[in-house]
Design a protein around this motif. Structure first.
Motif, PDB file in Angstrom:
ATOM      1  N   ALA A 103      23.241 -11.460 -23.005  1.00 15.43           N
ATOM      2  CA  ALA A 103      24.079 -10.402 -23.577  1.00 15.43           C
ATOM      3  C   ALA A 103      24.694  -9.550 -22.470  1.00 15.43           C
ATOM      4  O   ALA A 103      25.899  -9.246 -22.476  1.00 15.43           O
ATOM      5  CB  ALA A 103      23.265  -9.528 -24.525  1.00 15.43           C
ATOM      6  N   ALA A 104      23.864  -9.168 -21.498  1.00 15.86           N
ATOM      7  CA  ALA A 104      24.349  -8.345 -20.386  1.00 15.86           C
ATOM      8  C   ALA A 104      25.354  -9.112 -19.524  1.00 15.86           C
ATOM      9  O   ALA A 104      26.342  -8.538 -19.047  1.00 15.86           O
ATOM     10  CB  ALA A 104      23.166  -7.889 -19.538  1.00 15.86           C
ATOM     11  N   ILE A 105      25.097 -10.395 -19.342  1.00 18.10           N
ATOM     12  CA  ILE A 105      26.019 -11.232 -18.564  1.00 18.10           C
ATOM     13  C   ILE A 105      27.377 -11.320 -19.261  1.00 18.10           C
ATOM     14  O   ILE A 105      28.430 -11.276 -18.616  1.00 18.10           O
ATOM     15  CB  ILE A 105      25.421 -12.638 -18.359  1.00 18.10           C
ATOM     16  N   ALA A 106      27.353 -11.429 -20.597  1.00 18.83           N
ATOM     17  CA  ALA A 106      28.608 -11.475 -21.353  1.00 18.83           C
ATOM     18  C   ALA A 106      29.426 -10.212 -21.112  1.00 18.83           C
ATOM     19  O   ALA A 106      30.643 -10.277 -20.880  1.00 18.83           O
ATOM     20  CB  ALA A 106      28.314 -11.642 -22.845  1.00 18.83           C
ATOM     21  N   VAL A 107      28.760  -9.067 -21.134  1.00 20.92           N
ATOM     22  CA  VAL A 107      29.461  -7.803 -20.889  1.00 20.92           C
ATOM     23  C   VAL A 107      30.001  -7.772 -19.466  1.00 20.92           C
ATOM     24  O   VAL A 107      31.170  -7.430 -19.227  1.00 20.92           O
ATOM     25  CB  VAL A 107      28.524  -6.599 -21.139  1.00 20.92           C
ATOM     26  N   GLY A 108      29.158  -8.125 -18.503  1.00 21.11           N
ATOM     27  CA  GLY A 108      29.592  -8.113 -17.107  1.00 21.11           C
ATOM     28  C   GLY A 108      30.763  -9.036 -16.847  1.00 21.11           C
ATOM     29  O   GLY A 108      31.698  -8.690 -16.110  1.00 21.11           O
ATOM     30  N   THR A 109      30.748 -10.196 -17.480  1.00 21.37           N
ATOM     31  CA  THR A 109      31.829 -11.160 -17.300  1.00 21.37           C
ATOM     32  C   THR A 109      33.151 -10.613 -17.821  1.00 21.37           C
ATOM     33  O   THR A 109      34.186 -10.692 -17.148  1.00 21.37           O
ATOM     34  CB  THR A 109      31.488 -12.482 -18.014  1.00 21.37           C
ATOM     35  N   ILE A 115      18.369 -19.463 -16.068  1.00 25.79           N
ATOM     36  CA  ILE A 115      19.405 -19.730 -17.060  1.00 25.79           C
ATOM     37  C   ILE A 115      20.671 -20.254 -16.387  1.00 25.79           C
ATOM     38  O   ILE A 115      21.109 -19.717 -15.361  1.00 25.79           O
ATOM     39  CB  ILE A 115      19.798 -18.458 -17.844  1.00 25.79           C
ATOM     40  N   LYS A 116      21.256 -21.271 -16.971  1.00 29.12           N
ATOM     41  CA  LYS A 116      22.587 -21.719 -16.562  1.00 29.12           C
ATOM     42  C   LYS A 116      23.605 -21.050 -17.470  1.00 29.12           C
ATOM     43  O   LYS A 116      23.508 -21.130 -18.703  1.00 29.12           O
ATOM     44  CB  LYS A 116      22.716 -23.237 -16.671  1.00 29.12           C
ATOM     45  N   ILE A 117      24.567 -20.363 -16.880  1.00 28.31           N
ATOM     46  CA  ILE A 117      25.585 -19.628 -17.628  1.00 28.31           C
ATOM     47  C   ILE A 117      26.895 -20.404 -17.546  1.00 28.31           C
ATOM     48  O   ILE A 117      27.363 -20.722 -16.460  1.00 28.31           O
ATOM     49  CB  ILE A 117      25.785 -18.205 -17.056  1.00 28.31           C
ATOM     50  N   MET A 118      27.478 -20.679 -18.723  1.00 28.92           N
ATOM     51  CA  MET A 118      28.708 -21.467 -18.776  1.00 28.92           C
ATOM     52  C   MET A 118      29.794 -20.702 -19.533  1.00 28.92           C
ATOM     53  O   MET A 118      29.968 -20.873 -20.751  1.00 28.92           O
ATOM     54  CB  MET A 118      28.422 -22.814 -19.446  1.00 28.92           C
ATOM     55  N   PRO A 119      30.534 -19.819 -18.832  1.00 28.28           N
ATOM     56  CA  PRO A 119      31.632 -19.105 -19.493  1.00 28.28           C
ATOM     57  C   PRO A 119      32.802 -20.053 -19.744  1.00 28.28           C
ATOM     58  O   PRO A 119      33.142 -20.870 -18.879  1.00 28.28           O
ATOM     59  CB  PRO A 119      32.018 -18.022 -18.477  1.00 28.28           C
ATOM     60  N   LYS A 120      33.391 -19.958 -20.911  1.00 25.81           N
ATOM     61  CA  LYS A 120      34.500 -20.844 -21.263  1.00 25.81           C
ATOM     62  C   LYS A 120      35.652 -20.670 -20.269  1.00 25.81           C
ATOM     63  O   LYS A 120      36.118 -19.557 -20.015  1.00 25.81           O
ATOM     64  CB  LYS A 120      34.991 -20.533 -22.679  1.00 25.81           C
ATOM     65  N   ARG A 173      26.571 -23.509 -30.402  1.00 25.13           N
ATOM     66  CA  ARG A 173      27.392 -24.443 -29.636  1.00 25.13           C
ATOM     67  C   ARG A 173      28.741 -23.859 -29.216  1.00 25.13           C
ATOM     68  O   ARG A 173      29.050 -23.747 -28.047  1.00 25.13           O
ATOM     69  CB  ARG A 173      27.610 -25.724 -30.448  1.00 25.13           C
ATOM     70  N   LYS A 174      29.555 -23.510 -30.168  1.00 26.54           N
ATOM     71  CA  LYS A 174      30.917 -23.074 -29.865  1.00 26.54           C
ATOM     72  C   LYS A 174      30.944 -21.567 -29.624  1.00 26.54           C
ATOM     73  O   LYS A 174      31.185 -20.775 -30.530  1.00 26.54           O
ATOM     74  CB  LYS A 174      31.851 -23.464 -31.001  1.00 26.54           C
ATOM     75  N   VAL A 175      30.701 -21.198 -28.377  1.00 29.20           N
ATOM     76  CA  VAL A 175      30.692 -19.787 -27.997  1.00 29.20           C
ATOM     77  C   VAL A 175      31.509 -19.597 -26.727  1.00 29.20           C
ATOM     78  O   VAL A 175      31.757 -20.546 -25.975  1.00 29.20           O
ATOM     79  CB  VAL A 175      29.250 -19.263 -27.781  1.00 29.20           C
ATOM     80  N   ASP A 176      31.892 -18.364 -26.478  1.00 30.78           N
ATOM     81  CA  ASP A 176      32.676 -18.060 -25.276  1.00 30.78           C
ATOM     82  C   ASP A 176      31.819 -18.096 -24.016  1.00 30.78           C
ATOM     83  O   ASP A 176      32.299 -18.484 -22.945  1.00 30.78           O
ATOM     84  CB  ASP A 176      33.336 -16.677 -25.413  1.00 30.78           C
ATOM     85  N   ILE A 177      30.577 -17.670 -24.143  1.00 29.12           N
ATOM     86  CA  ILE A 177      29.669 -17.671 -22.991  1.00 29.12           C
ATOM     87  C   ILE A 177      28.363 -18.328 -23.426  1.00 29.12           C
ATOM     88  O   ILE A 177      27.596 -17.767 -24.207  1.00 29.12           O
ATOM     89  CB  ILE A 177      29.442 -16.243 -22.465  1.00 29.12           C
ATOM     90  N   LYS A 178      28.141 -19.517 -22.920  1.00 26.38           N
ATOM     91  CA  LYS A 178      26.994 -20.333 -23.308  1.00 26.38           C
ATOM     92  C   LYS A 178      25.874 -20.203 -22.277  1.00 26.38           C
ATOM     93  O   LYS A 178      26.116 -20.234 -21.065  1.00 26.38           O
ATOM     94  CB  LYS A 178      27.422 -21.805 -23.421  1.00 26.38           C
ATOM     95  N   GLY A 179      24.645 -20.040 -22.756  1.00 21.78           N
ATOM     96  CA  GLY A 179      23.491 -20.030 -21.877  1.00 21.78           C
ATOM     97  C   GLY A 179      22.595 -21.221 -22.150  1.00 21.78           C
ATOM     98  O   GLY A 179      22.462 -21.653 -23.302  1.00 21.78           O
ATOM     99  N   ARG A 180      21.992 -21.744 -21.124  1.00 22.30           N
ATOM    100  CA  ARG A 180      21.038 -22.853 -21.296  1.00 22.30           C
ATOM    101  C   ARG A 180      19.808 -22.558 -20.443  1.00 22.30           C
ATOM    102  O   ARG A 180      19.934 -22.272 -19.246  1.00 22.30           O
ATOM    103  CB  ARG A 180      21.648 -24.180 -20.864  1.00 22.30           C
TER     104      ARG A 180
END
Length: 469
Positions: A300-306, A273-278, A254-261
């Motif tokens: 994981a790759a999206i987190a790095v790219g962001t 996937i829906k990506i929800m960066p804080k 739940r409480k993450v910096d970059i959430k995926g759904r």
């Protein structure tokens, strides 16, 4: 790549011969006498099946400007060594010398380096990261899965002033290996994809795996780097507790910096996937590789790219065009038959993930699993193969075909509609090729040592020949 005399003499060595006069530059490092070019340095590695010292003369004849040899060999071959009129470095261990030379190259460039480890999916994740970053930066990346004490230095030897970021895969099957690789890579960022039941012959338990893979996070934390932390994995979450600098991501957490759904999974098991960066605008990504586990890799790759400030549109485009590495969830459709080649490697968790993927795929025909042994499981091997066998029915597999001594346990523990065990890959391929129908989906998977890629390529070739008529 350039190495000066001073660079070379900085590596630990027992003696250096022929370096007394003048300066010279090494333009390349090779461990294969067949690839030597002028101004290359040849390093004589000692392997289980070969000894590079047998090719020292050939390397020099091919134009090697310097050589690295081990003390044991030099002591026994003094006359030959004296007859070689190029500079010589004598070391205790040539493999370690290879790493130390790579370190000299790495130190020349102050750019971010992202080390990618984990039990499963690290090659796919590394490739996804590199493809995303390449839309903005000049990227040095590990080619294939060259993730060990020889492959990592070889990658670093390609580093040059044009590169803006490095993405390096790190692998392990023994404690201490990742810490050693980090001492060469000097990573500024680290990511562990997941902790799974890999190499249990050496790590014994999930805690043992976690400790070994966790060497990456430990190194990053000690050196004040940044971690990308998969909060869906309790082991990885625990490994990150002491980190001062980290970015968290997850699908279930739940409480993450970059959430995926996961919004949906289509008939080919491709996730949306829906990506929800804080603190930032949400966006959607289609992953063109089948499986929920690849949704996790993509996140994981999206987190790095962001964090690396790659524009959202670049991330979306990079993943929409992504093709999996060879023999990793590669999908080919031939004459109405879908072949999923996931033959590169296997452990219990990756096997279960692949079976879960084929379960989700829509088919007008039968679902067929072709499974071989999972190696390096130690005293857990019977238990783990029985586990896979029992999962077959839940995976909605219609036909199970097995090959290998341990895969017999999968066969005996399973209850699909049909099952058959084979003593040879040739008979397995012949049976498959003559019994497949339009609409069938075939999954092929096993440990690397079982070479199930041979089954996949033979089957694909036969299907293509039949399709041509």
């Amino acid at each position: 790549m350039k190495l000066t005399k001073n660079d070379i003499l900085r590596i630990p060595h027992l003696s250096a011969l022929g370096f007394e006069e003048g300066n010279f530059i090494i333009n390349g490092v090779s461990t294969d006498s067949r690839t030597i070019k002028p101004k290359d340095m040849f390093i004589a590695l000692v392997g289980s099946k070969y000894d590079g010292h047998d090719f020292v003369s050939k390397a020099v004849d091919a134009g090697a400007s310097a050589i690295v040899v081990e003390h044991k060999w030099a002591k026994l071959n003094g006359e030959m060594l004296n007859s070689i009129h190029v500079p010589k470095i004598i070391v205790e261990n040539s493999t370690l010398a290879l790493g130390q030379l790579a370190l000299q190259i790495r130190k020349k460039y102050k750019i971010p380096f992202i080390a990618v480890g984990g039990s499963n999916g690290k090659t796919t994740t590394k490739e996804m990261i590199a493809q995303i970053l390449a839309t903005k930066y000049n990227v040095l990346k590990t080619e294939g899965n060259q993730n060990n004490q020889i492959g990592v230095p070889r990658t670093l030897f390609n580093l040059n002033a044009k590169h803006e970021v490095g993405v390096i895969e790190v692998g392990t099957n023994h404690p201490g290996e990742i810490n050693y690789l980090c001492s060469i890579i000097l990573p500024t960022h680290g990511i562990i994809t997941n902790i799974g039941r890999e190499h249990l012959e050496f790590f014994h338990s999930l805690k043992g795996v976690s400790k070994a893979e966790g060497e990456l996070f430990e190194w990053i934390i000690t050196n004040n780097g940044l971690l990308f932390v998969n909060f869906d994995d309790k082991y990885i979450k625990s490994l990150s507790l002491k980190a001062r600098k980290k970015v968290t991501y997850g699908i279930n957490a739940r409480k993450v910096d970059i959430k995926g759904r996961i919004l949906s999974i289509n008939g080919n098991a491709h996730p949306l996937i829906k990506i929800m960066p804080k603190g930032k605008k949400a966006f959607e990504v289609v992953v063109r590789v089948p499986g929920l586990h690849n949704a996790q890799n993509a996140l994981a790759a999206i987190a790095v790219g962001t964090i690396m400030k790659v524009p959202t549109s670049n991330i979306q485009r990079a993943l929409s065009l992504f093709q999996p590495p060879e023999n990793r969830m590669q999908v080919k459709q031939i004459a109405g038959v879908t072949v999923i080649n996931d033959s590169y490697n296997a452990n219990p968790d990756s096997m279960l993930a692949s079976l879960a993927t084929i379960k989700r795929m829509k088919s007008t025909g039968r679902k067929i699993a072709v499974l071989a042994d999972m190696l390096e499981l130690g005293d857990k091997e019977r238990e783990m193969h029985a586990l896979i066998g029992k999962s077959i029915s839940r995976s909605k597999i219609d036909i199970l075909l097995t090959y290998g001594t341990l895969a017999r346990i999968i066969h005996d523990s399973s209850f699909p509609k049909e099952k058959m065990h084979f003593e040879s890959k040739e008979s397995l391929v012949l049976y498959l090729a003559s019994n497949l129908r339009r609409g069938d989906i075939v999954l092929i998977k096993g440990s690397h040592g079982m070479r199930m890629d041979e089954v996949a390529s033979s089957l694909i070739n036969k299907l293509m020949q039949e399709a041509k008529g």
